[in-house]
Write an enzyme that holds these catalytic residues in place. Sequence first.
Site, PDB file in Angstrom:
ATOM      1  N   TYR A   1       0.839  -1.202   0.000  1.00  0.00           N
ATOM      2  CA  TYR A   1       0.000   0.000   0.000  1.00  0.00           C
ATOM      3  C   TYR A   1       0.877   1.257   0.000  1.00  0.00           C
ATOM      4  O   TYR A   1       0.661   2.190  -0.780  1.00  0.00           O
ATOM      5  CB  TYR A   1      -0.936  -0.022   1.218  1.00  0.00           C
TER       6      TYR A   1
ATOM      7  N   GLU B   1     -11.437   5.762   5.061  1.00  0.00           N
ATOM      8  CA  GLU B   1     -10.970   6.638   6.145  1.00  0.00           C
ATOM      9  C   GLU B   1     -12.054   6.826   7.193  1.00  0.00           C
ATOM     10  O   GLU B   1     -11.768   6.901   8.385  1.00  0.00           O
ATOM     11  CB  GLU B   1     -10.527   8.001   5.593  1.00  0.00           C
TER      12      GLU B   1
ATOM     13  N   TRP C   1      -5.110   1.877  10.611  1.00  0.00           N
ATOM     14  CA  TRP C   1      -5.322   1.779   9.167  1.00  0.00           C
ATOM     15  C   TRP C   1      -5.152   0.338   8.683  1.00  0.00           C
ATOM     16  O   TRP C   1      -5.862  -0.102   7.784  1.00  0.00           O
ATOM     17  CB  TRP C   1      -4.376   2.724   8.432  1.00  0.00           C
TER      18      TRP C   1
END
Length: 187
Positions: A18, A40, A48
């Site tokens: 990522y 988000e 995350w």
Amino acid sequence: MTKVRCGWCLGSERYIKYHDEEWGVPVKDDAKLFEFLILETFQAGLSWITVLNKRENFRKAFDDFDYHKIANYNQQKIDSLLQDAGIIRNKLKIHATVSNARAFLNTQKEFGSFSKYIWGFVNHSPLKNSYDDQSQIPAKTSLSDTISADMKARGYKFVGSTVIYAHMQATGMVNDHISSCFRYDEI
């Protein structure tokens, strides 16, 4: 020779991928911007990596992040999402996703695209910071405060300043790779 990366991504192959391929790359496509906004939103209060590990489940559960479909979700669909163990089953965040899809469509109508709206806050060009260490990177800024307040006024939910700054980082509105990271100059 080993590549220097931002320290937050180390320890997970998914995180590294990522970081190397997506984080901080400017995104101007509305569909992709909406996907990041939703991810988000669900990340708020969590790590995350938790969201990243469930990303494909989110994609399947939320009709490939199709905001047109999501804006029309009924209670039956919302109830099925609340039972989906593959995603984060937070009632408020699921409802926020539906209302955010509606607000997203309204923003597109007003500005021609969500991209024009959100990127207008940075004059349609990424901001490039220069941090030597991850500890220097802020969780929010006065700009993310401004964007957050504007989005809330437009009916968006779960778009506090910290969520918005994370969105800005993820979608390349701001380059917060540390200056020694190999991606810093590539973006």
